[in-house]
Scaffold this motif. Structure first.
Motif, PDB file in Angstrom:
ATOM      1  N   SER A 118      -7.549   7.321   0.954  1.00  0.00           N
ATOM      2  CA  SER A 118      -7.969   6.924   2.310  1.00  0.00           C
ATOM      3  C   SER A 118      -6.956   7.385   3.349  1.00  0.00           C
ATOM      4  O   SER A 118      -7.324   7.843   4.433  1.00  0.00           O
ATOM      5  CB  SER A 118      -8.136   5.404   2.386  1.00  0.00           C
ATOM      6  OG  SER A 118      -9.157   4.974   1.533  1.00  0.00           O
TER       7      SER A 118
ATOM      8  N   TYR B  51      -7.199  -4.224  -0.019  1.00  0.00           N
ATOM      9  CA  TYR B  51      -6.659  -3.921  -1.346  1.00  0.00           C
ATOM     10  C   TYR B  51      -6.469  -5.255  -2.066  1.00  0.00           C
ATOM     11  O   TYR B  51      -5.587  -6.031  -1.731  1.00  0.00           O
ATOM     12  CB  TYR B  51      -5.338  -3.166  -1.219  1.00  0.00           C
ATOM     13  CG  TYR B  51      -5.522  -1.793  -0.630  1.00  0.00           C
ATOM     14  CD1 TYR B  51      -5.813  -0.710  -1.446  1.00  0.00           C
ATOM     15  CD2 TYR B  51      -5.438  -1.589   0.747  1.00  0.00           C
ATOM     16  CE1 TYR B  51      -6.001   0.552  -0.904  1.00  0.00           C
ATOM     17  CE2 TYR B  51      -5.632  -0.328   1.290  1.00  0.00           C
ATOM     18  CZ  TYR B  51      -5.906   0.734   0.455  1.00  0.00           C
ATOM     19  OH  TYR B  51      -6.101   1.977   0.990  1.00  0.00           O
TER      20      TYR B  51
ATOM     21  N   ASP C 118       6.840   5.168   0.541  1.00  0.00           N
ATOM     22  CA  ASP C 118       6.590   4.891  -0.878  1.00  0.00           C
ATOM     23  C   ASP C 118       7.880   4.622  -1.636  1.00  0.00           C
ATOM     24  O   ASP C 118       7.913   3.805  -2.557  1.00  0.00           O
ATOM     25  CB  ASP C 118       5.826   6.043  -1.528  1.00  0.00           C
ATOM     26  CG  ASP C 118       4.371   6.101  -1.086  1.00  0.00           C
ATOM     27  OD1 ASP C 118       3.927   5.178  -0.380  1.00  0.00           O
ATOM     28  OD2 ASP C 118       3.685   7.071  -1.450  1.00  0.00           O
TER      29      ASP C 118
ATOM     30  N   ASN D  43      -0.344   8.449  -2.728  1.00  0.00           N
ATOM     31  CA  ASN D  43      -1.410   8.444  -3.739  1.00  0.00           C
ATOM     32  C   ASN D  43      -2.642   7.689  -3.246  1.00  0.00           C
ATOM     33  O   ASN D  43      -3.452   7.240  -4.030  1.00  0.00           O
ATOM     34  CB  ASN D  43      -0.913   7.861  -5.063  1.00  0.00           C
ATOM     35  CG  ASN D  43      -0.566   6.386  -4.956  1.00  0.00           C
ATOM     36  OD1 ASN D  43      -0.506   5.828  -3.868  1.00  0.00           O
ATOM     37  ND2 ASN D  43      -0.338   5.757  -6.089  1.00  0.00           N
ATOM     38  N   ASN D  44      -2.781   7.594  -1.923  1.00  0.00           N
ATOM     39  CA  ASN D  44      -3.876   6.855  -1.321  1.00  0.00           C
ATOM     40  C   ASN D  44      -4.864   7.841  -0.682  1.00  0.00           C
ATOM     41  O   ASN D  44      -4.561   8.463   0.341  1.00  0.00           O
ATOM     42  CB  ASN D  44      -3.327   5.891  -0.267  1.00  0.00           C
ATOM     43  CG  ASN D  44      -4.356   4.946   0.274  1.00  0.00           C
ATOM     44  OD1 ASN D  44      -5.520   5.302   0.400  1.00  0.00           O
ATOM     45  ND2 ASN D  44      -3.931   3.752   0.611  1.00  0.00           N
TER      46      ASN D  44
ATOM     47  N   ILE E 286       0.851  -1.192   0.000  1.00  0.00           N
ATOM     48  CA  ILE E 286       0.000   0.000   0.000  1.00  0.00           C
ATOM     49  C   ILE E 286       0.887   1.242   0.000  1.00  0.00           C
ATOM     50  O   ILE E 286       1.691   1.434   0.904  1.00  0.00           O
ATOM     51  CB  ILE E 286      -0.927   0.005   1.228  1.00  0.00           C
ATOM     52  CG1 ILE E 286      -1.794  -1.244   1.220  1.00  0.00           C
ATOM     53  CG2 ILE E 286      -1.771   1.263   1.261  1.00  0.00           C
ATOM     54  CD1 ILE E 286      -2.579  -1.463   2.471  1.00  0.00           C
ATOM     55  N   HIS E 287       0.714   2.057  -1.022  1.00  0.00           N
ATOM     56  CA  HIS E 287       1.448   3.316  -1.103  1.00  0.00           C
ATOM     57  C   HIS E 287       0.650   4.397  -0.375  1.00  0.00           C
ATOM     58  O   HIS E 287      -0.573   4.371  -0.341  1.00  0.00           O
ATOM     59  CB  HIS E 287       1.694   3.688  -2.560  1.00  0.00           C
ATOM     60  CG  HIS E 287       2.623   2.725  -3.230  1.00  0.00           C
ATOM     61  ND1 HIS E 287       3.979   2.837  -3.170  1.00  0.00           N
ATOM     62  CD2 HIS E 287       2.372   1.594  -3.949  1.00  0.00           C
ATOM     63  CE1 HIS E 287       4.538   1.848  -3.826  1.00  0.00           C
ATOM     64  NE2 HIS E 287       3.579   1.068  -4.304  1.00  0.00           N
TER      65      HIS E 287
ATOM     66  N   SER F 185     -10.699  -2.338  -4.339  1.00  0.00           N
ATOM     67  CA  SER F 185     -10.629  -2.480  -2.888  1.00  0.00           C
ATOM     68  C   SER F 185     -12.032  -2.525  -2.298  1.00  0.00           C
ATOM     69  O   SER F 185     -12.996  -2.106  -2.942  1.00  0.00           O
ATOM     70  CB  SER F 185      -9.830  -1.327  -2.263  1.00  0.00           C
ATOM     71  OG  SER F 185     -10.521  -0.115  -2.371  1.00  0.00           O
TER      72      SER F 185
ATOM     73  N   ARG G 191     -10.225   1.150  -7.649  1.00  0.00           N
ATOM     74  CA  ARG G 191      -9.045   0.828  -6.838  1.00  0.00           C
ATOM     75  C   ARG G 191      -8.948  -0.667  -6.537  1.00  0.00           C
ATOM     76  O   ARG G 191      -7.998  -1.100  -5.916  1.00  0.00           O
ATOM     77  CB  ARG G 191      -9.083   1.609  -5.525  1.00  0.00           C
ATOM     78  CG  ARG G 191      -8.964   3.096  -5.697  1.00  0.00           C
ATOM     79  CD  ARG G 191      -8.993   3.818  -4.369  1.00  0.00           C
ATOM     80  NE  ARG G 191      -7.911   3.431  -3.493  1.00  0.00           N
ATOM     81  CZ  ARG G 191      -6.706   3.974  -3.497  1.00  0.00           C
ATOM     82  NH1 ARG G 191      -6.428   4.926  -4.345  1.00  0.00           N
ATOM     83  NH2 ARG G 191      -5.776   3.572  -2.655  1.00  0.00           N
TER      84      ARG G 191
END
Length: 196
Positions: A29, A170, A81, A26-27, A22-23, A155, A153
């Motif tokens: 959430s 994800y 990241d 650019n997320n 998980i980056h 997800s 996404r």
């Protein structure tokens, strides 16, 4: 994974497990969660300082602390990241949904605590400790209140009780529909409340 989580997981039947990276930057959430967390803390700190000092300076100090914490978030998120993002293991069992974070998430939580100490921010320290305590999150199927499927996404956001930390699953291209089928079978009422 803690020993307590390992022993609980050993008592359950695993239906599906997978890992994801998980980056942070650019997320959406992550941005909304951090903005809300830091923003609420800064808002109440600003009100407190406004009440104590009876001047707008308190609001400016709180805004400055908020901006400093957001810069810290960008720096830590950029470093995470740069090294490929958080490693998270997702597990669907016969009892519920697990999210188990790797060592990168623990390091980021520790960095938030240290950054909060250096910034003199109780909000930053509390956020780091809260993140540290949420390394292994479990939501039983019976406590799922809502599922939000995000097709773009790939997800699924799993929400539990009111103040419980949600889990965003994800998925991969291969398991996205399978994960939805398992969740629909295990928690059909919550899937009826899903928002696309």
């Amino acid at each position: 994974m803690t020993e307590e989580a390992s022993s609980k997981l050993a008592e359950e039947t695993v239906l599906r497990t997978w890992q994801a990276r998980i980056h942070v930057l650019n997320n959406s959430s992550a941005w909304s969660g951090v903005s809300l967390c830091f923003g609420v803390g800064a808002f109440f700190l600003g009100l407190l300082l406004l009440f104590i000092t009876k001047s707008v300076t308190g609001l400016l100090v709180a805004f400055g602390i908020f901006c400093g914490l957001m810069v810290l978030f960008v720096l830590v998120g950029g470093a995470i990241d740069l090294f490929g993002g958080f490693r998270v293991t997702f597990i669907l069992t016969d009892r519920g949904v697990w999210s188990i974070t790797g060592s990168g998430a623990r390091a980021a939580a520790d960095a938030a605590v240290v950054g909060g100490i250096f910034a003199g921010s109780l909000t930053g320290i509390a956020t780091g400790f809260a993140a540290r305590s949420e390394q292994n999150v479990f939501i039983p199927y019976g406590e799922i209140s809502r599922l939000k499927v995000k097709d773009r996404r790939r997800s699924v956001l799993v929400r539990g009780k009111l103040l419980e930390k949600p889990i965003e699953l994800y998925c991969t291209v291969e398991n996205f529909h399978e994960v939805q089928k398992i969740l629909m079978a295990q928690s059909p009422a919550a899937f009826g409340a899903a928002i696309g």
